[in-house]
Design a protein around this motif. Structure first.
Motif, mmCIF file in Angstrom:
data_model
loop_
_atom_site.group_PDB
_atom_site.id
_atom_site.type_symbol
_atom_site.label_atom_id
_atom_site.label_comp_id
_atom_site.label_asym_id
_atom_site.label_seq_id
_atom_site.Cartn_x
_atom_site.Cartn_y
_atom_site.Cartn_z
ATOM 1 N N SER A 133 0.822 -1.234 0.000
ATOM 2 C CA SER A 133 0.000 0.000 0.000
ATOM 3 C C SER A 133 0.849 1.275 0.000
ATOM 4 C CB SER A 133 -0.969 -0.016 1.184
ATOM 5 O OG SER A 133 -0.259 0.259 2.364
ATOM 6 N N ILE A 134 2.124 1.187 0.407
ATOM 7 C CA ILE A 134 2.944 2.408 0.405
ATOM 8 C C ILE A 134 3.960 2.415 -0.747
ATOM 9 C CG2 ILE A 134 2.621 2.970 2.858
ATOM 10 C CD1 ILE A 134 5.448 1.846 3.363
ATOM 11 N N ALA A 135 3.795 1.482 -1.699
ATOM 12 C CA ALA A 135 4.724 1.408 -2.836
ATOM 13 C C ALA A 135 4.255 2.285 -3.992
ATOM 14 C CB ALA A 135 4.831 -0.038 -3.304
ATOM 15 N N ASP A 136 5.217 2.712 -4.813
ATOM 16 C CA ASP A 136 4.884 3.403 -6.073
ATOM 17 C C ASP A 136 4.754 2.390 -7.204
ATOM 18 O OD1 ASP A 136 5.181 6.141 -5.079
ATOM 19 O OD2 ASP A 136 7.293 5.586 -4.818
ATOM 20 N N ILE A 137 5.637 1.384 -7.158
ATOM 21 C CA ILE A 137 5.641 0.346 -8.199
ATOM 22 C C ILE A 137 5.671 -1.013 -7.492
ATOM 23 C CG2 ILE A 137 6.900 -0.638 -10.179
ATOM 24 C CD1 ILE A 137 8.259 2.046 -10.602
ATOM 25 N N VAL A 138 4.834 -1.949 -7.958
ATOM 26 C CA VAL A 138 4.918 -3.323 -7.431
ATOM 27 C C VAL A 138 5.075 -4.292 -8.601
ATOM 28 C CG1 VAL A 138 3.687 -3.012 -5.235
ATOM 29 C CG2 VAL A 138 2.384 -3.532 -7.296
ATOM 30 N N THR A 139 5.786 -5.391 -8.340
ATOM 31 C CA THR A 139 6.056 -6.350 -9.419
ATOM 32 C C THR A 139 5.728 -7.789 -8.983
ATOM 33 O OG1 THR A 139 8.362 -6.552 -8.697
ATOM 34 C CG2 THR A 139 7.920 -4.914 -10.390
ATOM 35 N N ILE A 165 -7.333 -7.498 -11.869
ATOM 36 C CA ILE A 165 -6.459 -7.788 -10.715
ATOM 37 C C ILE A 165 -5.454 -6.648 -10.532
ATOM 38 C CG2 ILE A 165 -4.650 -9.365 -9.864
ATOM 39 C CD1 ILE A 165 -6.215 -11.693 -11.127
ATOM 40 N N ALA A 166 -4.880 -6.171 -11.635
ATOM 41 C CA ALA A 166 -3.886 -5.084 -11.561
ATOM 42 C C ALA A 166 -4.534 -3.819 -10.989
ATOM 43 C CB ALA A 166 -3.310 -4.812 -12.944
ATOM 44 N N LYS A 167 -5.753 -3.529 -11.411
ATOM 45 C CA LYS A 167 -6.466 -2.339 -10.889
ATOM 46 C C LYS A 167 -6.744 -2.482 -9.400
ATOM 47 C CE LYS A 167 -8.781 -0.419 -14.932
ATOM 48 N NZ LYS A 167 -10.046 -0.344 -15.693
ATOM 49 N N LYS A 168 -7.099 -3.705 -8.991
ATOM 50 C CA LYS A 168 -7.372 -3.947 -7.563
ATOM 51 C C LYS A 168 -6.112 -3.692 -6.738
ATOM 52 C CE LYS A 168 -11.056 -7.341 -7.205
ATOM 53 N NZ LYS A 168 -11.302 -8.781 -7.146
ATOM 54 N N ILE A 169 -4.970 -4.154 -7.267
ATOM 55 C CA ILE A 169 -3.709 -3.941 -6.537
ATOM 56 C C ILE A 169 -3.395 -2.445 -6.511
ATOM 57 C CG2 ILE A 169 -1.216 -4.419 -6.492
ATOM 58 C CD1 ILE A 169 -1.872 -7.163 -7.773
ATOM 59 N N SER A 170 -3.605 -1.775 -7.633
ATOM 60 C CA SER A 170 -3.325 -0.340 -7.689
ATOM 61 C C SER A 170 -4.219 0.431 -6.707
ATOM 62 C CB SER A 170 -3.525 0.168 -9.117
ATOM 63 O OG SER A 170 -3.235 1.526 -9.165
ATOM 64 N N SER A 171 -5.460 -0.038 -6.538
ATOM 65 C CA SER A 171 -6.367 0.662 -5.616
ATOM 66 C C SER A 171 -5.890 0.526 -4.159
ATOM 67 C CB SER A 171 -7.808 0.152 -5.770
ATOM 68 O OG SER A 171 -7.884 -1.138 -5.208
ATOM 69 N N MET A 172 -4.977 -0.419 -3.907
ATOM 70 C CA MET A 172 -4.397 -0.541 -2.566
ATOM 71 C C MET A 172 -3.356 0.556 -2.330
ATOM 72 S SD MET A 172 -3.827 -4.686 -2.777
ATOM 73 C CE MET A 172 -3.016 -4.934 -1.231
#
Ligand code: PXL
Length: 278
Positions: A133-139, A165-172
Protein backbone atom coordinates in the motif's frame (compact mmCIF):
# COMPACT_ATOMS: atom_id res chain seq x y z
CA UNK A 1 29.04 16.19 -8.82
CA UNK A 2 27.85 12.87 -7.47
CA UNK A 3 24.87 12.12 -9.68
CA UNK A 4 24.89 8.37 -9.15
CA UNK A 5 21.53 7.36 -7.69
CA UNK A 6 21.39 5.06 -4.69
CA UNK A 7 19.01 2.13 -4.31
CA UNK A 8 18.55 0.62 -0.85
CA UNK A 9 18.01 -3.00 -1.86
CA UNK A 10 16.32 -4.96 0.91
CA UNK A 11 16.70 -8.60 0.05
CA UNK A 12 18.40 -11.84 1.08
CA UNK A 13 21.84 -13.11 0.17
CA UNK A 14 21.56 -16.62 -1.25
CA UNK A 15 24.90 -18.26 -2.02
CA UNK A 16 23.67 -20.35 -4.93
CA UNK A 17 20.73 -19.83 -7.24
CA UNK A 18 21.28 -16.38 -8.83
CA UNK A 19 18.49 -14.51 -7.08
CA UNK A 20 17.89 -11.53 -4.78
CA UNK A 21 21.08 -9.58 -3.89
CA UNK A 22 23.41 -11.70 -6.01
CA UNK A 23 21.56 -10.50 -9.13
CA UNK A 24 20.46 -7.01 -8.03
CA UNK A 25 23.99 -5.85 -7.23
CA UNK A 26 25.52 -6.61 -10.66
CA UNK A 27 22.42 -5.59 -12.64
CA UNK A 28 21.99 -2.23 -10.90
CA UNK A 29 25.74 -1.51 -11.11
CA UNK A 30 25.72 -2.24 -14.84
CA UNK A 31 22.86 0.23 -15.21
CA UNK A 32 24.94 2.92 -13.49
CA UNK A 33 23.10 3.08 -10.19
CA UNK A 34 24.54 2.25 -6.79
CA UNK A 35 23.04 -0.80 -5.11
CA UNK A 36 23.23 -0.44 -1.32
CA UNK A 37 22.37 -3.88 0.10
CA UNK A 38 20.15 -4.12 3.17
CA UNK A 39 20.29 -7.88 3.84
CA UNK A 40 17.32 -9.70 5.35
CA UNK A 41 18.68 -13.25 5.59
CA UNK A 42 21.69 -15.30 4.59
CA UNK A 43 21.02 -18.62 2.89
CA UNK A 44 23.41 -21.22 1.48
CA UNK A 45 21.02 -21.59 -1.49
CA UNK A 46 17.55 -20.18 -2.12
CA UNK A 47 14.53 -22.01 -0.74
CA UNK A 48 13.86 -23.87 -4.00
CA UNK A 49 16.72 -26.27 -3.19
CA UNK A 50 16.04 -29.40 -1.12
CA UNK A 51 18.60 -28.38 1.47
CA UNK A 52 19.52 -24.86 2.55
CA UNK A 53 20.73 -22.96 5.61
CA UNK A 54 18.66 -19.94 6.63
CA UNK A 55 20.10 -17.31 8.95
CA UNK A 56 17.42 -14.78 9.81
CA UNK A 57 19.07 -11.44 10.56
CA UNK A 58 16.07 -9.48 11.80
CA UNK A 59 17.91 -8.20 14.90
CA UNK A 60 20.82 -7.04 12.78
CA UNK A 61 18.35 -5.25 10.47
CA UNK A 62 17.18 -3.11 13.39
CA UNK A 63 20.78 -2.03 14.08
CA UNK A 64 21.51 -1.64 10.37
CA UNK A 65 18.51 0.66 9.92
CA UNK A 66 19.50 2.68 13.02
CA UNK A 67 22.99 3.19 11.61
CA UNK A 68 21.61 4.50 8.30
CA UNK A 69 19.09 6.66 10.22
CA UNK A 70 21.88 8.16 12.34
CA UNK A 71 23.87 8.96 9.22
CA UNK A 72 20.82 10.57 7.59
CA UNK A 73 21.30 8.19 4.67
CA UNK A 74 18.85 8.93 1.87
CA UNK A 75 18.13 6.94 -1.26
CA UNK A 76 16.55 7.79 -4.60
CA UNK A 77 14.89 4.37 -4.52
CA UNK A 78 14.01 1.72 -1.96
CA UNK A 79 13.51 -1.75 -3.39
CA UNK A 80 12.26 -4.54 -1.17
CA UNK A 81 12.19 -8.23 -2.10
CA UNK A 82 12.37 -11.43 -0.05
CA UNK A 83 11.50 -10.85 3.62
CA UNK A 84 11.91 -13.58 6.22
CA UNK A 85 9.47 -12.69 9.01
CA UNK A 86 6.57 -10.41 10.01
CA UNK A 87 8.95 -8.32 12.07
CA UNK A 88 11.13 -7.72 9.02
CA UNK A 89 8.14 -6.35 7.14
CA UNK A 90 7.55 -3.92 10.06
CA UNK A 91 11.18 -2.77 9.92
CA UNK A 92 10.90 -2.15 6.17
CA UNK A 93 7.61 -0.26 6.70
CA UNK A 94 9.33 2.05 9.20
CA UNK A 95 12.39 2.45 6.99
CA UNK A 96 10.21 3.52 4.05
CA UNK A 97 7.91 5.80 6.07
CA UNK A 98 10.97 7.82 7.08
CA UNK A 99 12.03 8.17 3.41
CA UNK A 100 8.82 8.68 1.47
CA UNK A 101 10.39 10.92 -1.15
CA UNK A 102 12.23 7.89 -2.57
CA UNK A 103 10.78 5.81 -5.40
CA UNK A 104 9.35 2.83 -3.50
CA UNK A 105 9.44 -0.47 -5.37
CA UNK A 106 8.03 -3.55 -3.68
CA UNK A 107 8.41 -6.98 -5.16
CA UNK A 108 6.01 -8.88 -2.86
CA UNK A 109 8.04 -12.11 -2.91
CA UNK A 110 5.61 -14.67 -1.46
CA UNK A 111 5.26 -17.59 -3.84
CA UNK A 112 5.09 -19.01 -7.34
CA UNK A 113 3.13 -21.53 -9.40
CA UNK A 114 0.00 -21.01 -7.31
CA UNK A 115 1.71 -21.73 -3.97
CA UNK A 116 3.25 -19.63 -1.18
CA UNK A 117 6.97 -20.27 -0.49
CA UNK A 118 7.66 -22.59 2.48
CA UNK A 119 8.98 -19.73 4.64
CA UNK A 120 5.93 -17.53 4.03
CA UNK A 121 3.08 -17.62 6.56
CA UNK A 122 -0.48 -16.32 6.20
CA UNK A 123 0.31 -13.52 8.69
CA UNK A 124 3.25 -12.45 6.53
CA UNK A 125 1.02 -12.40 3.45
CA UNK A 126 -1.39 -10.08 5.28
CA UNK A 127 1.42 -7.77 6.40
CA UNK A 128 2.79 -7.69 2.88
CA UNK A 129 -0.42 -5.88 1.88
CA UNK A 130 0.60 -2.96 4.14
CA UNK A 131 3.94 -2.78 2.37
CA UNK A 132 2.30 -2.87 -1.04
CA UNK A 133 0.00 0.00 0.00
CA UNK A 134 2.94 2.41 0.40
CA UNK A 135 4.72 1.41 -2.84
CA UNK A 136 4.88 3.40 -6.07
CA UNK A 137 5.64 0.35 -8.20
CA UNK A 138 4.92 -3.32 -7.43
CA UNK A 139 6.06 -6.35 -9.42
CA UNK A 140 4.12 -9.44 -8.27
CA UNK A 141 4.01 -12.63 -10.29
CA UNK A 142 0.53 -14.04 -10.90
CA UNK A 143 0.59 -16.16 -7.72
CA UNK A 144 1.49 -13.11 -5.62
CA UNK A 145 -1.05 -10.92 -7.42
CA UNK A 146 -3.74 -13.50 -6.55
CA UNK A 147 -2.61 -13.71 -2.90
CA UNK A 148 -2.71 -9.90 -2.60
CA UNK A 149 -6.20 -9.61 -4.08
CA UNK A 150 -7.50 -12.83 -2.50
CA UNK A 151 -8.40 -14.14 -5.93
CA UNK A 152 -8.26 -17.81 -6.66
CA UNK A 153 -5.10 -18.69 -8.63
CA UNK A 154 -5.65 -19.73 -12.22
CA UNK A 155 -3.21 -19.93 -15.11
CA UNK A 156 -6.04 -19.29 -17.52
CA UNK A 157 -7.03 -15.71 -16.75
CA UNK A 158 -7.57 -13.55 -19.84
CA UNK A 159 -6.34 -9.96 -20.31
CA UNK A 160 -9.55 -8.48 -18.90
CA UNK A 161 -9.21 -10.46 -15.66
CA UNK A 162 -5.51 -9.59 -15.33
CA UNK A 163 -6.36 -5.91 -15.80
CA UNK A 164 -9.01 -6.25 -13.11
CA UNK A 165 -6.46 -7.79 -10.72
CA UNK A 166 -3.89 -5.08 -11.56
CA UNK A 167 -6.47 -2.34 -10.89
CA UNK A 168 -7.37 -3.95 -7.56
CA UNK A 169 -3.71 -3.94 -6.54
CA UNK A 170 -3.33 -0.34 -7.69
CA UNK A 171 -6.37 0.66 -5.62
CA UNK A 172 -4.40 -0.54 -2.57
CA UNK A 173 -1.83 2.24 -3.26
CA UNK A 174 0.75 1.69 -6.00
CA UNK A 175 0.55 3.78 -9.15
CA UNK A 176 2.23 1.17 -11.33
CA UNK A 177 1.54 -2.56 -11.18
CA UNK A 178 3.57 -5.00 -13.23
CA UNK A 179 2.31 -8.58 -13.13
CA UNK A 180 5.16 -10.78 -14.29
CA UNK A 181 5.70 -14.19 -15.83
CA UNK A 182 2.19 -15.20 -16.88
CA UNK A 183 2.48 -18.36 -18.93
CA UNK A 184 0.10 -18.80 -21.85
CA UNK A 185 0.74 -21.81 -24.04
CA UNK A 186 4.14 -21.08 -25.57
CA UNK A 187 4.40 -17.45 -24.39
CA UNK A 188 5.47 -15.66 -21.22
CA UNK A 189 3.58 -12.41 -20.73
CA UNK A 190 4.35 -9.42 -18.51
CA UNK A 191 1.49 -6.99 -17.91
CA UNK A 192 1.87 -3.38 -16.80
CA UNK A 193 -0.87 -1.10 -15.54
CA UNK A 194 -0.18 2.59 -14.94
CA UNK A 195 -2.93 4.22 -12.91
CA UNK A 196 -1.55 7.72 -13.52
CA UNK A 197 -1.59 7.32 -17.30
CA UNK A 198 -4.61 4.96 -17.16
CA UNK A 199 -2.65 2.75 -19.53
CA UNK A 200 -2.29 -1.00 -19.72
CA UNK A 201 0.12 -2.89 -21.93
CA UNK A 202 1.66 -6.31 -22.18
CA UNK A 203 4.98 -7.57 -23.46
CA UNK A 204 5.26 -11.15 -24.65
CA UNK A 205 8.17 -13.46 -25.30
CA UNK A 206 8.41 -17.12 -26.32
CA UNK A 207 8.32 -19.70 -23.52
CA UNK A 208 10.43 -22.84 -23.84
CA UNK A 209 8.80 -24.65 -20.92
CA UNK A 210 11.63 -23.99 -18.50
CA UNK A 211 11.15 -21.72 -15.47
CA UNK A 212 14.40 -20.51 -13.96
CA UNK A 213 14.91 -19.13 -10.46
CA UNK A 214 15.65 -15.47 -9.93
CA UNK A 215 14.26 -14.16 -13.20
CA UNK A 216 11.72 -12.01 -11.31
CA UNK A 217 14.56 -10.41 -9.31
CA UNK A 218 16.55 -9.69 -12.48
CA UNK A 219 13.42 -8.29 -14.14
CA UNK A 220 12.62 -5.90 -11.29
CA UNK A 221 16.26 -4.81 -10.96
CA UNK A 222 16.40 -3.95 -14.69
CA UNK A 223 13.12 -2.02 -14.55
CA UNK A 224 14.37 -0.03 -11.54
CA UNK A 225 17.74 0.73 -13.16
CA UNK A 226 16.16 1.91 -16.41
CA UNK A 227 13.47 4.01 -14.71
CA UNK A 228 16.07 5.72 -12.50
CA UNK A 229 17.95 6.56 -15.70
CA UNK A 230 14.89 8.34 -17.08
CA UNK A 231 13.47 5.63 -19.34
CA UNK A 232 9.70 5.22 -19.33
CA UNK A 233 7.76 2.23 -18.00
CA UNK A 234 7.02 0.87 -21.46
CA UNK A 235 10.67 0.85 -22.59
CA UNK A 236 11.83 -0.54 -19.23
CA UNK A 237 9.38 -3.46 -19.19
CA UNK A 238 10.03 -4.22 -22.86
CA UNK A 239 13.82 -4.28 -22.48
CA UNK A 240 13.72 -6.25 -19.21
CA UNK A 241 11.49 -8.86 -20.88
CA UNK A 242 13.78 -9.10 -23.94
CA UNK A 243 16.88 -9.41 -21.76
CA UNK A 244 15.42 -12.28 -19.77
CA UNK A 245 14.16 -14.04 -22.87
CA UNK A 246 17.59 -13.87 -24.56
CA UNK A 247 19.37 -15.06 -21.45
CA UNK A 248 16.97 -17.97 -20.92
CA UNK A 249 17.33 -18.98 -24.54
CA UNK A 250 21.11 -19.12 -24.16
CA UNK A 251 21.06 -20.82 -20.73
CA UNK A 252 18.65 -23.53 -21.84
CA UNK A 253 21.21 -24.84 -24.36
CA UNK A 254 23.32 -26.11 -21.46
CA UNK A 255 20.68 -28.14 -19.59
CA UNK A 256 21.69 -26.70 -16.24
CA UNK A 257 19.56 -27.10 -13.12
CA UNK A 258 16.86 -24.41 -13.49
CA UNK A 259 17.22 -23.65 -9.76
CA UNK A 260 20.70 -22.28 -10.53
CA UNK A 261 19.13 -19.38 -12.43
CA UNK A 262 20.11 -17.83 -15.76
CA UNK A 263 23.56 -16.99 -17.15
CA UNK A 264 23.01 -13.26 -16.99
CA UNK A 265 26.72 -12.61 -16.36
CA UNK A 266 27.40 -13.13 -20.06
CA UNK A 267 24.82 -10.55 -21.11
CA UNK A 268 25.57 -7.63 -18.80
CA UNK A 269 27.34 -5.75 -21.60
CA UNK A 270 24.06 -5.77 -23.55
CA UNK A 271 22.26 -4.34 -20.56
CA UNK A 272 24.80 -1.54 -20.50
CA UNK A 273 23.98 -0.74 -24.15
CA UNK A 274 20.21 -0.88 -23.56
CA UNK A 275 20.64 1.83 -20.97
CA UNK A 276 22.81 4.02 -23.21
CA UNK A 277 20.04 4.16 -25.81
CA UNK A 278 17.98 7.33 -25.31
O1 PXL B 1 13.77 -15.20 -6.34
C1 PXL B 1 12.92 -15.17 -5.29
C2 PXL B 1 13.59 -15.66 -4.04
C3 PXL B 1 14.39 -14.83 -3.31
N1 PXL B 1 15.02 -15.24 -2.20
C4 PXL B 1 14.86 -16.49 -1.74
C5 PXL B 1 14.06 -17.39 -2.41
C6 PXL B 1 13.40 -16.98 -3.59
C7 PXL B 1 12.58 -17.92 -4.31
O2 PXL B 1 12.53 -19.09 -4.08
O3 PXL B 1 13.94 -18.63 -1.94
C8 PXL B 1 15.59 -16.91 -0.49
Amino acid sequence: MNNIKKVATINDLSGVGRCSLTVSIPVLSTLGVQCCPFPTAVLSCHTGFDNFTFLDITDEMIKYKKSWDNLGMDFECIYSGFLGSEKQIDIVLDFIKEREEALIVVDPVMGDNGKAYSTFTKEMCNKMKNLVSIADIVTPNLTEACILTEEEYSKNYNDEKILDIAKKISSMGPEKVIITGIIRENKVVNFAYDNEEKSFFKVESDFNNKSYSGTGDIFTSIVIGLILNGHDLNYSVEKATEFIYKTIEYTSKFNTDTREGIMFELFLKELFLINEHK
